[in-house]
Design a protein around this motif. Structure first.
Motif, PDB file in Angstrom:
ATOM      1  N   GLN A   1      20.856  21.574  -8.621  1.00  0.00           N
ATOM      2  CA  GLN A   1      19.861  20.829  -7.495  1.00  0.00           C
ATOM      3  C   GLN A   1      20.606  19.722  -7.263  1.00  0.00           C
ATOM      4  O   GLN A   1      21.312  18.954  -7.885  1.00  0.00           O
ATOM      5  CB  GLN A   1      18.623  20.689  -8.599  1.00  0.00           C
ATOM      6  N   GLU A   2      20.255  19.136  -6.067  1.00  0.00           N
ATOM      7  CA  GLU A   2      20.693  18.056  -5.375  1.00  0.00           C
ATOM      8  C   GLU A   2      20.330  16.797  -6.209  1.00  0.00           C
ATOM      9  O   GLU A   2      19.703  16.503  -7.022  1.00  0.00           O
ATOM     10  CB  GLU A   2      20.228  17.842  -3.831  1.00  0.00           C
ATOM     11  N   LYS A   3      21.419  16.090  -6.478  1.00  0.00           N
ATOM     12  CA  LYS A   3      21.567  14.886  -7.258  1.00  0.00           C
ATOM     13  C   LYS A   3      21.779  15.200  -8.745  1.00  0.00           C
ATOM     14  O   LYS A   3      22.017  14.100  -9.519  1.00  0.00           O
ATOM     15  CB  LYS A   3      20.246  13.848  -6.935  1.00  0.00           C
ATOM     16  N   GLU A   4      21.768  16.316  -9.159  1.00  0.00           N
ATOM     17  CA  GLU A   4      22.028  16.654 -10.514  1.00  0.00           C
ATOM     18  C   GLU A   4      23.843  16.887 -10.917  1.00  0.00           C
ATOM     19  O   GLU A   4      24.197  17.044  -9.765  1.00  0.00           O
ATOM     20  CB  GLU A   4      21.318  17.834 -11.073  1.00  0.00           C
ATOM     21  N   ALA A   5      24.057  16.753 -11.992  1.00  0.00           N
ATOM     22  CA  ALA A   5      25.406  17.020 -12.336  1.00  0.00           C
ATOM     23  C   ALA A   5      25.802  18.521 -12.517  1.00  0.00           C
ATOM     24  O   ALA A   5      24.654  19.167 -13.144  1.00  0.00           O
ATOM     25  CB  ALA A   5      25.907  16.166 -13.474  1.00  0.00           C
TER      26      ALA A   5
END
Lengths: 114, 115
Positions: free
Chosen positions: A14-18
Motif C-alpha cells: 500500500q502506498e506510504k507503507e514500507a
C-alpha cells in the motif's frame, strides 16, 4: 559458484507503507558486493544501493536501506514510505571484489497500490 | 553528466541479417559490460572489457556473436547472422573498476527483435 535467489516473484504494498524485498546469496568469495537495481516498465536499469561484504553498517540511500545479514547470506531491500513510482521490477545482484560481472537474481515485481 | 549511451534503442531485423549494437560508456570508466535480458534466462553477462581488453567472454553464445572495444569511449556488439532466438534486450554497462565490487551503470538498452 555465485548465486542470487529472489523468492518473491511479485509483491504488493500500500502506498506510504514500507516493504521488504528478499534476496539471499551464495558465494565462496571472502569479499564481495551486493547491489539492488530497479527496472521500471520503461526498461532501464537504475542503480539503487550497494553493500560491501565488510561493511559494518547497513547501507542506506534515501528511502532505500539494505538489511544485510552476513551469517544468513541475505541482503534484503527495504523501501520505506512506498510511492506509486516505486512500482517496478527489482533485481538483487552480486559482484566479486576483484571486479567483473554481476550475477543477478530473477527479480521481484513490486506493485504499489494507491 | 551523460550516462551510458546505447544505439539503436530498438532494432527489428530479419533472420540472417547482421545486427550491430553500439555503446558509449561513461567518460572515465575503465570497464564495460554487455548483458542480455530475456524472460527465460534473466540478465546474463555476454562479455566484459577492462581497459579495452576483453577479460571474460564466456557468456558469448556462439561464433555468431562478436564484440569489440577499439577505444575507451566506444564498443560494439555484432550478431551475424541473427536468429529469432537472439531477440532480447541488450544492455551495455560501465564502471570504474578499482579493485572492489564497483557499481555498474547501465545504458537504456537495445530491444532487438529478429523475425
Amino acid at each position: 559458484a555465485q548465486k542470487i535467489t529472489q523468492t518473491q516473484p511479485g509483491m504488493f504494498v500500500q502506498e506510504k507503507e514500507a516493504v521488504t524485498l528478499d534476496c539471499t546469496y551464495d558465494t565462496s568469495d571472502p569479499s564481495y558486493g551486493l547491489f539492488w537495481y530497479k527496472q521500471p516498465s520503461s526498461g532501464e536499469m537504475i542503480f539503487l544501493i550497494y553493500q560491501g561484504s565488510y561493511d559494518q553498517q547497513n547501507a542506506t540511500e534515501g528511502r532505500y536501506s539494505l538489511n544485510f545479514q552476513k551469517a544468513r547470506k541475505s541482503a534484503n531491500l527495504v523501501i520505506s514510505a512506498s510511492q506509486l513510482g516505486d512500482s517496478a521490477m527489482y533485481f538483487c545482484a552480486m559482484g566479486r571484489n576483484q571486479g567483473g560481472k554481476l550475477i543477478f537474481g530473477q527479480g521481484t515485481e513490486l506493485s504499489v497500490k494507491p | 553528466d551523460a550516462g551510458v549511451i546505447q544505439s539503436p534503442r530498438h532494432e527489428v531485423t530479419e533472420m540472417g541479417q547482421e545486427v550491430t549494437l553500439r555503446c558509449k560508456p561513461i567518460s572515465g570508466h575503465n570497464s564495460l559490460f554487455w548483458y542480455r535480458q530475456t524472460m527465460m534466462r534473466g540478465l546474463e553477462l555476454l562479455i566484459y572489457f577492462n581497459n579495452n581488453v576483453p577479460i571474460d567472454d564466456s557468456g558469448m553464445p556462439e561464433d555468431r556473436f562478436s564484440a569489440k572495444m577499439p577505444n575507451a569511449s566506444f564498443s560494439t556488439l555484432k550478431i551475424q547472422p541473427s536468429e529469432p532466438r537472439d531477440s532480447a534486450v541488450y544492455f551495455c554497462a560501465s564502471s570504474l573498476e578499482q579493485g572492489s565490487a564497483d557499481t555498474q551503470y547501465f545504458g537504456p538498452g537495445t530491444r532487438l527483435t529478429v523475425l
